[in-house]
Structures are given as structure tokens and as C-alpha cells.
Design a protein around this motif. Structure first.
Motif, PDB file in Angstrom:
ATOM      1  N   TYR A 209     -12.102   4.282  51.600  1.00 51.43           N
ATOM      2  CA  TYR A 209     -11.300   4.391  52.828  1.00 51.43           C
ATOM      3  C   TYR A 209     -10.029   5.191  52.519  1.00 51.43           C
ATOM      4  O   TYR A 209      -8.920   4.652  52.480  1.00 51.43           O
ATOM      5  CB  TYR A 209     -10.947   3.010  53.363  1.00 51.43           C
ATOM      6  CG  TYR A 209     -12.156   2.155  53.673  1.00 51.43           C
ATOM      7  CD1 TYR A 209     -12.788   2.229  54.918  1.00 51.43           C
ATOM      8  CD2 TYR A 209     -12.674   1.273  52.725  1.00 51.43           C
ATOM      9  CE1 TYR A 209     -13.903   1.457  55.204  1.00 51.43           C
ATOM     10  CE2 TYR A 209     -13.790   0.492  53.005  1.00 51.43           C
ATOM     11  CZ  TYR A 209     -14.391   0.590  54.241  1.00 51.43           C
ATOM     12  OH  TYR A 209     -15.499  -0.180  54.520  1.00 51.43           O
ATOM     13  N   PRO A 210     -10.162   6.494  52.283  1.00 52.32           N
ATOM     14  CA  PRO A 210      -9.020   7.306  51.832  1.00 52.32           C
ATOM     15  C   PRO A 210      -7.887   7.404  52.847  1.00 52.32           C
ATOM     16  O   PRO A 210      -6.760   7.723  52.483  1.00 52.32           O
ATOM     17  CB  PRO A 210      -9.652   8.676  51.562  1.00 52.32           C
ATOM     18  CG  PRO A 210     -10.893   8.701  52.400  1.00 52.32           C
ATOM     19  CD  PRO A 210     -11.399   7.290  52.405  1.00 52.32           C
ATOM     20  N   GLY A 211      -8.169   7.140  54.108  1.00 55.56           N
ATOM     21  CA  GLY A 211      -7.130   7.255  55.113  1.00 55.56           C
ATOM     22  C   GLY A 211      -6.330   5.988  55.335  1.00 55.56           C
ATOM     23  O   GLY A 211      -5.419   5.974  56.176  1.00 55.56           O
ATOM     24  N   ARG A 212      -6.625   4.951  54.588  1.00 56.99           N
ATOM     25  CA  ARG A 212      -5.959   3.665  54.787  1.00 56.99           C
ATOM     26  C   ARG A 212      -4.827   3.461  53.774  1.00 56.99           C
ATOM     27  O   ARG A 212      -4.938   3.872  52.615  1.00 56.99           O
ATOM     28  CB  ARG A 212      -6.947   2.506  54.652  1.00 56.99           C
ATOM     29  CG  ARG A 212      -8.193   2.633  55.524  1.00 56.99           C
ATOM     30  CD  ARG A 212      -7.874   2.429  56.987  1.00 56.99           C
ATOM     31  NE  ARG A 212      -9.093   2.348  57.777  1.00 56.99           N
ATOM     32  CZ  ARG A 212      -9.568   3.316  58.542  1.00 56.99           C
ATOM     33  NH1 ARG A 212      -8.906   4.463  58.628  1.00 56.99           N
ATOM     34  NH2 ARG A 212     -10.683   3.158  59.222  1.00 56.99           N
ATOM     35  N   LYS A 213      -3.775   2.817  54.219  1.00 52.81           N
ATOM     36  CA  LYS A 213      -2.656   2.474  53.337  1.00 52.81           C
ATOM     37  C   LYS A 213      -2.921   1.083  52.766  1.00 52.81           C
ATOM     38  O   LYS A 213      -2.782   0.079  53.464  1.00 52.81           O
ATOM     39  CB  LYS A 213      -1.342   2.502  54.121  1.00 52.81           C
ATOM     40  CG  LYS A 213      -0.110   2.306  53.250  1.00 52.81           C
ATOM     41  CD  LYS A 213       1.161   2.439  54.068  1.00 52.81           C
ATOM     42  CE  LYS A 213       2.395   2.245  53.202  1.00 52.81           C
ATOM     43  NZ  LYS A 213       3.650   2.365  54.005  1.00 52.81           N
ATOM     44  N   ILE A 214      -3.317   1.035  51.492  1.00 51.87           N
ATOM     45  CA  ILE A 214      -3.803  -0.195  50.878  1.00 51.87           C
ATOM     46  C   ILE A 214      -2.903  -0.609  49.719  1.00 51.87           C
ATOM     47  O   ILE A 214      -2.556   0.205  48.863  1.00 51.87           O
ATOM     48  CB  ILE A 214      -5.244  -0.014  50.354  1.00 51.87           C
ATOM     49  CG1 ILE A 214      -6.185   0.330  51.514  1.00 51.87           C
ATOM     50  CG2 ILE A 214      -5.717  -1.259  49.620  1.00 51.87           C
ATOM     51  CD1 ILE A 214      -7.586   0.724  51.050  1.00 51.87           C
ATOM     52  N   SER A 215      -2.544  -1.882  49.698  1.00 52.29           N
ATOM     53  CA  SER A 215      -1.813  -2.461  48.578  1.00 52.29           C
ATOM     54  C   SER A 215      -2.642  -3.609  48.017  1.00 52.29           C
ATOM     55  O   SER A 215      -3.104  -4.468  48.776  1.00 52.29           O
ATOM     56  CB  SER A 215      -0.442  -2.976  49.034  1.00 52.29           C
ATOM     57  OG  SER A 215       0.175  -3.729  48.006  1.00 52.29           O
ATOM     58  N   VAL A 216      -2.858  -3.636  46.713  1.00 47.40           N
ATOM     59  CA  VAL A 216      -3.601  -4.697  46.044  1.00 47.40           C
ATOM     60  C   VAL A 216      -2.709  -5.304  44.971  1.00 47.40           C
ATOM     61  O   VAL A 216      -2.138  -4.579  44.142  1.00 47.40           O
ATOM     62  CB  VAL A 216      -4.889  -4.161  45.382  1.00 47.40           C
ATOM     63  CG1 VAL A 216      -5.614  -5.290  44.656  1.00 47.40           C
ATOM     64  CG2 VAL A 216      -5.798  -3.525  46.425  1.00 47.40           C
ATOM     65  N   LYS A 217      -2.572  -6.626  44.996  1.00 50.91           N
ATOM     66  CA  LYS A 217      -1.762  -7.301  43.981  1.00 50.91           C
ATOM     67  C   LYS A 217      -2.526  -8.488  43.405  1.00 50.91           C
ATOM     68  O   LYS A 217      -3.245  -9.187  44.135  1.00 50.91           O
ATOM     69  CB  LYS A 217      -0.424  -7.765  44.561  1.00 50.91           C
ATOM     70  CG  LYS A 217       0.538  -6.614  44.856  1.00 50.91           C
ATOM     71  CD  LYS A 217       1.925  -7.119  45.201  1.00 50.91           C
ATOM     72  CE  LYS A 217       2.888  -5.950  45.399  1.00 50.91           C
ATOM     73  NZ  LYS A 217       4.267  -6.419  45.703  1.00 50.91           N
ATOM     74  N   VAL A 218      -2.353  -8.688  42.108  1.00 46.63           N
ATOM     75  CA  VAL A 218      -2.969  -9.811  41.412  1.00 46.63           C
ATOM     76  C   VAL A 218      -1.931 -10.915  41.262  1.00 46.63           C
ATOM     77  O   VAL A 218      -0.796 -10.649  40.843  1.00 46.63           O
ATOM     78  CB  VAL A 218      -3.470  -9.396  40.014  1.00 46.63           C
ATOM     79  CG1 VAL A 218      -4.139 -10.566  39.307  1.00 46.63           C
ATOM     80  CG2 VAL A 218      -4.427  -8.215  40.121  1.00 46.63           C
ATOM     81  N   GLY A 219      -2.322 -12.142  41.588  1.00 44.91           N
ATOM     82  CA  GLY A 219      -1.402 -13.254  41.410  1.00 44.91           C
ATOM     83  C   GLY A 219      -1.633 -14.345  42.433  1.00 44.91           C
ATOM     84  O   GLY A 219      -2.624 -14.341  43.172  1.00 44.91           O
ATOM     85  N   ASP A 220      -0.712 -15.291  42.477  1.00 38.73           N
ATOM     86  CA  ASP A 220      -0.769 -16.416  43.408  1.00 38.73           C
ATOM     87  C   ASP A 220      -0.465 -15.899  44.810  1.00 38.73           C
ATOM     88  O   ASP A 220       0.653 -15.441  45.080  1.00 38.73           O
ATOM     89  CB  ASP A 220       0.240 -17.477  42.983  1.00 38.73           C
ATOM     90  CG  ASP A 220       0.329 -18.637  43.960  1.00 38.73           C
ATOM     91  OD1 ASP A 220      -0.557 -18.772  44.826  1.00 38.73           O
ATOM     92  OD2 ASP A 220       1.309 -19.411  43.870  1.00 38.73           O
ATOM     93  N   ALA A 221      -1.439 -15.969  45.686  1.00 38.20           N
ATOM     94  CA  ALA A 221      -1.267 -15.433  47.038  1.00 38.20           C
ATOM     95  C   ALA A 221      -0.134 -16.119  47.782  1.00 38.20           C
ATOM     96  O   ALA A 221       0.558 -15.492  48.591  1.00 38.20           O
ATOM     97  CB  ALA A 221      -2.572 -15.582  47.829  1.00 38.20           C
ATOM     98  N   ASN A 222       0.059 -17.402  47.521  1.00 38.05           N
ATOM     99  CA  ASN A 222       1.140 -18.113  48.204  1.00 38.05           C
ATOM    100  C   ASN A 222       2.498 -17.500  47.868  1.00 38.05           C
ATOM    101  O   ASN A 222       3.295 -17.194  48.757  1.00 38.05           O
ATOM    102  CB  ASN A 222       1.123 -19.590  47.803  1.00 38.05           C
ATOM    103  CG  ASN A 222      -0.067 -20.330  48.367  1.00 38.05           C
ATOM    104  OD1 ASN A 222      -0.167 -20.557  49.562  1.00 38.05           O
ATOM    105  ND2 ASN A 222      -1.000 -20.711  47.495  1.00 38.05           N
ATOM    106  N   ALA A 223       2.760 -17.306  46.592  1.00 37.32           N
ATOM    107  CA  ALA A 223       4.036 -16.729  46.174  1.00 37.32           C
ATOM    108  C   ALA A 223       4.182 -15.301  46.677  1.00 37.32           C
ATOM    109  O   ALA A 223       5.266 -14.890  47.126  1.00 37.32           O
ATOM    110  CB  ALA A 223       4.146 -16.777  44.655  1.00 37.32           C
TER     111      ALA A 223
END
Length: 302
Positions: free
Chosen positions: A117-131
Motif C-alpha cells: 500500500y505505497p500510498g498510505r501513511k503507515i506507522s508501525v511500533k513494537v511494544g505495549d499497545a496500552n503505553a
């Protein structure tokens, strides 16, 4: 971590929640298509993006074995697009996508979505989703910001503080898979003798200790001895309590949609809460269909 999470497998009942999510996101983005809003999508426990549907599984976790049919036999492998794919492939996409997962391997698979999906602004983060959400939410409080957060925890791991962070913005709607039958109700023992770590998790989930007085009662026998026991309608009390708190926090809460396993046993509920009556109307219309939900037919070109 459960084997199903490591191997990216889901039960066949996952289709109901994912179809419901996609149907709502389609209606939501269509309704706001011509509005000048920055639309934000958050997927708190995003998974790998695509999962194998399990039909039989040797060496399954004890919890999974309780959910599977006795006649659940091995069949041709099937795969299902998870929530990240469904959100990214919408005809009217969001402006930003935030995917969180605690597992680095699944997060790496989510990173691969950038190429699809090259046209999408995507952020991916590893960790506790709550925090991560509690940190992110205050920064998404702009005047022209609106959003949806999909909260599908692997157990009773969604903290109430996370919902308070999202609700406090007055900008976000939430779709929650509330694992009442699959996880939460199992932690509430009949005797009330609950390990400290279980109780701490339940307190975090419900935002306090009030849940405990709802599900336990004292019983006095013929000899005058008092014992504590779990009430028969404990699950219903917890669901009603949770939904009422969502309504207070967000303003509106839709009728819960029950999701059952192949035996017909309730395993979790799809919940919606948000600040706008139109969102409530759309969510209630979709969720009331239960397992009759169908996703939109048209999908965006990648």
C-alpha cells in the motif's frame, strides 16, 4: 505467549469480528469522505496482517481446545485478511495508520504492508499497545482530527486507562473485542480465590475493583459459616458494567454483538463506543447483524 499468536492462526469465528470491523470502517470513511478531517486509524494489537484459519490443531493450547468443536476436522488451509489489510484496502482510506504489536516478528510483517500500500501513511511500533496509545492519543487532539481505534487484545490486556486516553480526546470511536468468555470470565474463579497477578490484570481491565463486588456474593450455610461464591450471571453483570462505563466515557455505546465458537459458546463481544450519535446509529445497525455481517464488496486497488 499463546501458540496461536506466535504462529498467526485464528479460529473461524474471527471472520465475524473482521467483517464487522470492515463494514463499519467502510461506512465511517464514506460518511466523512467530503469532510476536511484528518482521519486516524489505530490498531492496538494488530497481529501479522494476514492469518491462517485453523480447523484442527494437534498440540493446541488448553484454552484453544476448549473452544474447538469435537468434530472440528482438518481441511484445506484457508487464510484470512486481518484488520490491518482491511483498513488499508478501504475505498476511502484513512489519512494515517498506526499499528502496534508487542511481537517484533509480527511487526516486521506489518512493515511489509508499506510495499503493498505505497500510498498510505503507515506507522508501525513494537511494544505495549496500552503505553503507546496513551502516549499517542494526546497528540491526536487536533481541531480537524477524527479517528477509529480497533482494540482486539489477546486476553484481558486492554487497560481502562487506554480507553480514558482515547475517550478524553472526544475525537475517537473505539471498536473493542471484549474477551469476556474466552479469557476474562475464566480468571474469575468460583471460590473468589484469585491469584494476585490475575486480580491486577482484571483491575486494569475494568479500571478499578468495582467488578469484584458485582460477581461475588456471600452464602451462609446451616451452621452459620459464610463462604464466598461466584454468582450465576457474573458474565452478564460484567458486560453490562463495562458497556455502561464506555457510554459514560464516550457518550454513546452500541448494543454488544456476541461472537460464538463452533459449539455456540460465547467467547467475546464486539463493542462500539464513540462521541457521535451518527456513529452510534451506524455501529448499532452493523453489530446487531451478528454473524450475518458481510463486508463491502468493492475494495480499493492497491
Amino acid at each position: 505467549m499463546k501458540k496461536s499468536h506466535i504462529e498467526n492462526t485464528v479460529g473461524p469465528w474471527a471472520r465475524q469480528k473482521l467483517d464487522g470491523l470492515e463494514a463499519y470502517l467502510h461506512a465511517y470513511t464514506l460518511a466523512l469522505k467530503k469532510q476536511p478531517f484528518e482521519l486516524i486509524y489505530i490498531d492496538a494489537f494488530a497481529g501479522a496482517g494476514r492469518s491462517k484459519v485453523r480447523t484442527a490443531w494437534e498440540g493446541a493450547d488448553e484454552e484453544d481446545l476448549q473452544l474447538l468443536d469435537d468434530e472440528f476436522v482438518k481441511a484445506e488451509q484457508q487464510f484470512i485478511e486481518g484488520s490491518p489489510h482491511r483498513a488499508l484496502a478501504l475505498q476511502n482510506p484513512f489519512s494515517q495508520y498506526h499499528f502496534f504489536d508487542a511481537d517484533a516478528g509480527r511487526a516486521a510483517l506489518l512493515e511489509d504492508l508499506r510495499a503493498e500500500y505505497p500510498g498510505r501513511k503507515i506507522s508501525v511500533k513494537v511494544g505495549d499497545a496500552n503505553a503507546l496509545i496513551q502516549e499517542l492519543a494526546p497528540r491526536l487532539n487536533g481541531r480537524n482530527t477524527k479517528g477509529v481505534a480497533f482494540l482486539d487484545p489477546y486476553g484481558p490486556h486492554l487497560d481502562w486507562k487506554t480507553l480514558e486516553a482515547l475517550g478524553g480526546t472526544k475525537k475517537f470511536e473505539v471498536i473493542i473485542n471484549f474477551p469476556l468468555g474466552m479469557a476474562i470470565n475464566r480468571l474469575i474463579t468460583r471460590s473468589g480465590d484469585i491469584p494476585d497477578n490475575w486480580r491486577a490484570g482484571l483491575n486494569g481491565c475494568f479500571g478499578g475493583t468495582a467488578w469484584e463486588s458485582l460477581v461475588y456474593a456471600d452464602r451462609t450455610d446451616l451452621f452459620g459459616d459464610t463462604t464466598r461464591h461466584k454468582v450465576d450471571d457474573a458474565a452478564k453483570r460484567l458486560l453490562d458494567f463495562y458497556v455502561s462505563r464506555l457510554k459514560t466515557l464516550f457518550g454513546h455505546a452500541a448494543t454488544p454483538s456476541i461472537v460464538r465458537n463452533t459449539r455456540g459458546v460465547p467467547i467475546y463481544y464486539m463493542l462500539w463506543a464513540g462521541p457521535h450519535p451518527l456513529g452510534y446509529k451506524i455501529a448499532d445497525h452493523i453489530l446487531i447483524k451478528g454473524d450475518r455481517i458481510t463486508p463491502p464488496k468493492k475494495r480499493a486497488e492497491r
